[in-house]
Design a protein around this motif. Sequence first.
Motif, PDB file in Angstrom:
ATOM      1  N   LEU A 412       4.068  -8.752   1.154  1.00 48.14           N
ATOM      2  CA  LEU A 412       5.075  -7.813   1.668  1.00 48.14           C
ATOM      3  C   LEU A 412       4.423  -6.880   2.673  1.00 48.14           C
ATOM      4  O   LEU A 412       3.307  -6.391   2.454  1.00 48.14           O
ATOM      5  N   MET A 413       5.126  -6.624   3.782  1.00 47.35           N
ATOM      6  CA  MET A 413       4.616  -5.713   4.793  1.00 47.35           C
ATOM      7  C   MET A 413       5.740  -4.833   5.324  1.00 47.35           C
ATOM      8  O   MET A 413       6.912  -5.193   5.274  1.00 47.35           O
ATOM      9  N   CYS A 414       5.349  -3.648   5.841  1.00 50.66           N
ATOM     10  CA  CYS A 414       6.300  -2.746   6.508  1.00 50.66           C
ATOM     11  C   CYS A 414       5.546  -2.087   7.652  1.00 50.66           C
ATOM     12  O   CYS A 414       4.867  -2.767   8.422  1.00 50.66           O
ATOM     13  N   MET A 418       4.117   1.464   2.364  1.00 48.49           N
ATOM     14  CA  MET A 418       4.933   2.217   1.403  1.00 48.49           C
ATOM     15  C   MET A 418       6.170   1.420   0.997  1.00 48.49           C
ATOM     16  O   MET A 418       6.391   1.130  -0.190  1.00 48.49           O
ATOM     17  N   ARG A 419       7.001   1.080   1.967  1.00 51.46           N
ATOM     18  CA  ARG A 419       8.217   0.330   1.660  1.00 51.46           C
ATOM     19  C   ARG A 419       7.876  -1.064   1.131  1.00 51.46           C
ATOM     20  O   ARG A 419       8.613  -1.621   0.305  1.00 51.46           O
ATOM     21  N   ALA A 420       6.776  -1.621   1.608  1.00 49.57           N
ATOM     22  CA  ALA A 420       6.357  -2.932   1.127  1.00 49.57           C
ATOM     23  C   ALA A 420       6.072  -2.891  -0.373  1.00 49.57           C
ATOM     24  O   ALA A 420       6.378  -3.847  -1.099  1.00 49.57           O
ATOM     25  N   THR A 421       5.492  -1.794  -0.850  1.00 45.26           N
ATOM     26  CA  THR A 421       5.214  -1.678  -2.280  1.00 45.26           C
ATOM     27  C   THR A 421       6.508  -1.546  -3.075  1.00 45.26           C
ATOM     28  O   THR A 421       6.636  -2.102  -4.179  1.00 45.26           O
ATOM     29  N   VAL A 422       7.492  -0.819  -2.532  1.00 44.83           N
ATOM     30  CA  VAL A 422       8.802  -0.745  -3.180  1.00 44.83           C
ATOM     31  C   VAL A 422       9.405  -2.144  -3.298  1.00 44.83           C
ATOM     32  O   VAL A 422       9.918  -2.538  -4.352  1.00 44.83           O
ATOM     33  N   ALA A 423       9.335  -2.910  -2.204  1.00 42.27           N
ATOM     34  CA  ALA A 423       9.882  -4.265  -2.215  1.00 42.27           C
ATOM     35  C   ALA A 423       9.115  -5.157  -3.182  1.00 42.27           C
ATOM     36  O   ALA A 423       9.710  -5.935  -3.950  1.00 42.27           O
ATOM     37  N   ALA A 424       7.783  -5.052  -3.171  1.00 43.30           N
ATOM     38  CA  ALA A 424       6.974  -5.868  -4.075  1.00 43.30           C
ATOM     39  C   ALA A 424       7.264  -5.523  -5.528  1.00 43.30           C
ATOM     40  O   ALA A 424       7.306  -6.403  -6.402  1.00 43.30           O
ATOM     41  N   SER A 441      -0.239  -2.569   6.757  1.00 46.49           N
ATOM     42  CA  SER A 441       0.845  -3.328   7.363  1.00 46.49           C
ATOM     43  C   SER A 441       0.798  -3.292   8.894  1.00 46.49           C
ATOM     44  O   SER A 441      -0.257  -3.517   9.481  1.00 46.49           O
ATOM     45  N   MET A 442       1.916  -3.026   9.546  1.00 44.05           N
ATOM     46  CA  MET A 442       1.960  -3.117  11.007  1.00 44.05           C
ATOM     47  C   MET A 442       0.977  -2.158  11.673  1.00 44.05           C
ATOM     48  O   MET A 442       0.408  -2.463  12.722  1.00 44.05           O
ATOM     49  N   GLY A 443       0.757  -1.007  11.064  1.00 49.07           N
ATOM     50  CA  GLY A 443      -0.231  -0.087  11.613  1.00 49.07           C
ATOM     51  C   GLY A 443      -1.615  -0.709  11.646  1.00 49.07           C
ATOM     52  O   GLY A 443      -2.334  -0.620  12.653  1.00 49.07           O
ATOM     53  N   ALA A 444      -2.006  -1.353  10.553  1.00 51.88           N
ATOM     54  CA  ALA A 444      -3.315  -2.005  10.489  1.00 51.88           C
ATOM     55  C   ALA A 444      -3.380  -3.200  11.428  1.00 51.88           C
ATOM     56  O   ALA A 444      -4.420  -3.460  12.064  1.00 51.88           O
TER      57      ALA A 444
END
Length: 450
Positions: A412-414, A418-424, A441-444
């Motif tokens: 999962l990525m955002c 943060m949101r990726a962890t909610v989704a996961a 995620s996209m920042g990295a």
Amino acid sequence: MLLEKIKTPGLSHLSYLVGSGGQAAVIDPRRDCDIYIEKARAEGLAITHIFETHRNEDLVSGAAVLADMTGAKVLHGPNADGEVVYAQTTCEGDSYRVGQLEFRVLETPGHTFDHLAYALFDTEYPEKAVAVFTGDVLFVGDVGRTDFYPDRKREVAGLLYDSLRKICDLGDQAIIYPAHGAGSVCGSGMADREFSSVGHERHNNPRLQIEDREAFIDFKVGENHYQPPYFRLMERLNLEGGSPAPRVIEPKPMSLQELGECGADHLVDIREPLAYASGHLPGSINLPVGMIPAFAGWFIGEGESVALIASSQGQLNTAMEHLVRIALDNVLGGYVGVVPAAAAGKKMRSIPMVDTETVERRLTGEHNEWTLLDVRDADERAAAAIDGSEHIYVGELPKRWQDLDPARSYTLMCASGMRATVAAGWLDAHGFDNVDVYLGSMGAWKAAQN
């Protein structure tokens, strides 16, 4: 005279207490409305008027409750898609005196059909408006969304254009007081400032720079907005008046045994994402306390019961405040102590974090039964996306997760994780054992490309 802004954290909702000559008006009160009475009494003011700019979609109005508590009359606009049973209808041309101040009603449809703005005049200096309460039509740096009437989208976008011109006609000197600030789901381009003037917005607000009406309509029709399911609940309650907020806004303390036996529809872990990912109780989802206003309405349905899991009592109390303001307050209790539970031998689950190198390697085909799932919104993805990723907005997972294969592996990525962890967490609670999160995620990803 008094003009005080009351901000509701999380929702970024702005309401106002305005007083003069022993009287006061409240504009767009929230559900837990004792604060207006306390502030008015401290200034020796009696609340006589309650002005609503529109039927809110993102929070429960406190107008009906405040009216019962004070005897004030509630004023609401026409065309509310139903009867606002607790309010009197007011229309353009009406005006109301509050001490030395005068509120003049402007019909400003577009965001909703019932939308009003209230121009504020000082009767000692009556020629020009001192201020205007713009609701969700004009924000600092943005204008209202127009996606609530999909079958009439060009019509409502045109109405918003006309309403904005009406507000601009009040004059550059008028201070604007919107109903939301930055971080609200009611707009995506709001400035961090919560103060401005008509003149400043006219010269600097990007949406007000679109002078051609058809071009403005095309722009608004082309916007992407999401409507969480709880919006329908807010709209209904804001016709009916809703119920008062609980007198004590804090959840009942629970033991670990009580938590396990409570039968809640949702176990909601409100700790920070990395804490949740490191170890959480089986079956719990992650909604960090600061994300509750924006995302709880996607994952929790009307009437569904909730048990909260936190790292402190303060987190529990803040989460409860957020849930009360959107009427998702069937909270059975709160538990503090995930680490002690683990130390006592309670089984835990965890969600691994992976880095950019791992994602790049998987994208080249090393991991065939794997999907990189982007849970950002459509605008973010349109601006930049990772080739080979798939997309489901995080808020749509409660409806779309069954389209996914639990036997498959998902990263999962955002934008940051943060949101990726909610989704996961949602997938983890629903039988997906092969889930991890792209940390950064996209920042990295962008940083690695530079």
